[in-house]
Design a protein around this motif. Structure first.
Motif, PDB file in Angstrom:
ATOM      1  N   HIS A  21       6.787  15.853   0.639  1.00  0.00           N
ATOM      2  CA  HIS A  21       5.883  14.719   0.833  1.00  0.00           C
ATOM      3  C   HIS A  21       6.664  13.582   1.460  1.00  0.00           C
ATOM      4  O   HIS A  21       7.822  13.355   1.120  1.00  0.00           O
ATOM      5  N   THR A  22       6.039  12.864   2.357  1.00  0.00           N
ATOM      6  CA  THR A  22       6.622  11.653   2.912  1.00  0.00           C
ATOM      7  C   THR A  22       5.788  10.482   2.418  1.00  0.00           C
ATOM      8  O   THR A  22       4.630  10.339   2.793  1.00  0.00           O
ATOM      9  N   GLN A  68       0.849  -1.191   0.000  1.00  0.00           N
ATOM     10  CA  GLN A  68       0.000   0.000   0.000  1.00  0.00           C
ATOM     11  C   GLN A  68       0.886   1.243   0.000  1.00  0.00           C
ATOM     12  O   GLN A  68       1.894   1.297   0.706  1.00  0.00           O
ATOM     13  N   TYR A 102       1.109   5.337   0.707  1.00  0.00           N
ATOM     14  CA  TYR A 102       0.477   6.429   1.456  1.00  0.00           C
ATOM     15  C   TYR A 102       1.253   7.720   1.259  1.00  0.00           C
ATOM     16  O   TYR A 102       2.471   7.710   1.119  1.00  0.00           O
ATOM     17  N   ASP A 103       0.517   8.836   1.294  1.00  0.00           N
ATOM     18  CA  ASP A 103       1.105  10.176   1.350  1.00  0.00           C
ATOM     19  C   ASP A 103       0.351  10.934   2.432  1.00  0.00           C
ATOM     20  O   ASP A 103      -0.878  11.109   2.330  1.00  0.00           O
ATOM     21  N   ARG A 104       1.075  11.357   3.472  1.00  0.00           N
ATOM     22  CA  ARG A 104       0.456  12.110   4.577  1.00  0.00           C
ATOM     23  C   ARG A 104      -0.772  11.384   5.134  1.00  0.00           C
ATOM     24  O   ARG A 104      -1.847  11.949   5.255  1.00  0.00           O
ATOM     25  N   ASP A 105      -0.644  10.139   5.404  1.00  0.00           N
ATOM     26  CA  ASP A 105      -1.699   9.312   5.988  1.00  0.00           C
ATOM     27  C   ASP A 105      -2.890   9.059   5.060  1.00  0.00           C
ATOM     28  O   ASP A 105      -3.921   8.570   5.498  1.00  0.00           O
ATOM     29  N   SER A 106      -2.776   9.419   3.802  1.00  0.00           N
ATOM     30  CA  SER A 106      -3.844   9.138   2.832  1.00  0.00           C
ATOM     31  C   SER A 106      -3.395   8.024   1.905  1.00  0.00           C
ATOM     32  O   SER A 106      -2.310   8.089   1.314  1.00  0.00           O
ATOM     33  N   LEU A 107      -4.235   7.022   1.765  1.00  0.00           N
ATOM     34  CA  LEU A 107      -3.927   5.910   0.870  1.00  0.00           C
ATOM     35  C   LEU A 107      -4.033   6.378  -0.571  1.00  0.00           C
ATOM     36  O   LEU A 107      -5.073   6.873  -1.013  1.00  0.00           O
ATOM     37  N   LEU A 131       4.975   6.632   2.153  1.00  0.00           N
ATOM     38  CA  LEU A 131       5.120   5.457   2.989  1.00  0.00           C
ATOM     39  C   LEU A 131       4.588   4.246   2.230  1.00  0.00           C
ATOM     40  O   LEU A 131       3.479   4.283   1.696  1.00  0.00           O
TER      41      LEU A 131
END
Length: 179
Positions: free
Chosen positions: A173-174, A151, A153-158, A176
């Motif tokens: 941007h981080t 999965q 993610y960018d800033r807690d958004s999938l 994940l």
């Protein structure tokens, strides 16, 4: 306008529901002042000198406002952008026949992934002003590829799973990847 205030010789008069006034007047010269919000005030005088003659005075106040239209370029890509006039939120694009007081105004239009459109414009009495904002891109086209069943993610958004392609707003941007 029906909400106009009518003063005759400095005394407030009550108008009927249709905006008219009918009162008996003494002989002589009388002064009037008629005002309403968003209209130019009318002032003047009239003479009553004949008891047989009913004196009719018809006064129309002139608008102290105009209208603006804020529309997208032909592709409508910017419909839904937030519009602020003089720092007050007034709606989304497209905005049509929006009444605004005559004079100079500031406009800011915000659309995600674009730099805000900022400008000044003038509105004239009883006229239409049309604005078509131009936006500068504030994003990059990004492709992220990960291993199977991961999965993204960018800033807690999938964003997606395994591969994501799209626009990210300029800035830090981080990203994940979780498997």
């Amino acid at each position: 306008p029906l909400n106009a205030q009518v003063l005759i010789n400095g005394v407030m008069q009550k108008t009927s529901s249709n905006g008219t006034l009918e009162i008996p007047m003494a002989f002589g010269t009388h002064n009037y002042r008629i005002s309403a919000p968003n209209y130019h005030t009318a002032e003047g005088s009239f003479v009553i000198n004949d008891k047989e003659y009913k004196h009719n005075l018809s006064i129309s106040l002139k608008q102290a406002f105009g209208y603006i239209d804020v529309t997208s370029p032909s592709n409508n890509e910017f419909d839904g952008a937030d519009i602020y006039i003089d720092s007050i939120y007034v709606g989304k694009m497209p905005l049509t026949k929006f009444p605004l007081s005559s004079g100079l105004h500031n406009i800011k239009v915000y659309k995600a992934l674009y730099k805000p459109y900022v400008d000044k414009f003038a509105v004239s009495d009883s006229s239409f002003t049309s604005i078509t904002p131009t936006f500068a891109k504030n994003y990059a086209e990004v492709t992220i590829t990960t291993s199977k069943n991961t999965q993204i993610y960018d800033r807690d958004s999938l964003l997606g799973t395994e591969k994501w392609q799209g626009r990210l707003e300029a800035g830090k941007h981080t990203i994940l990847a979780i498997k």
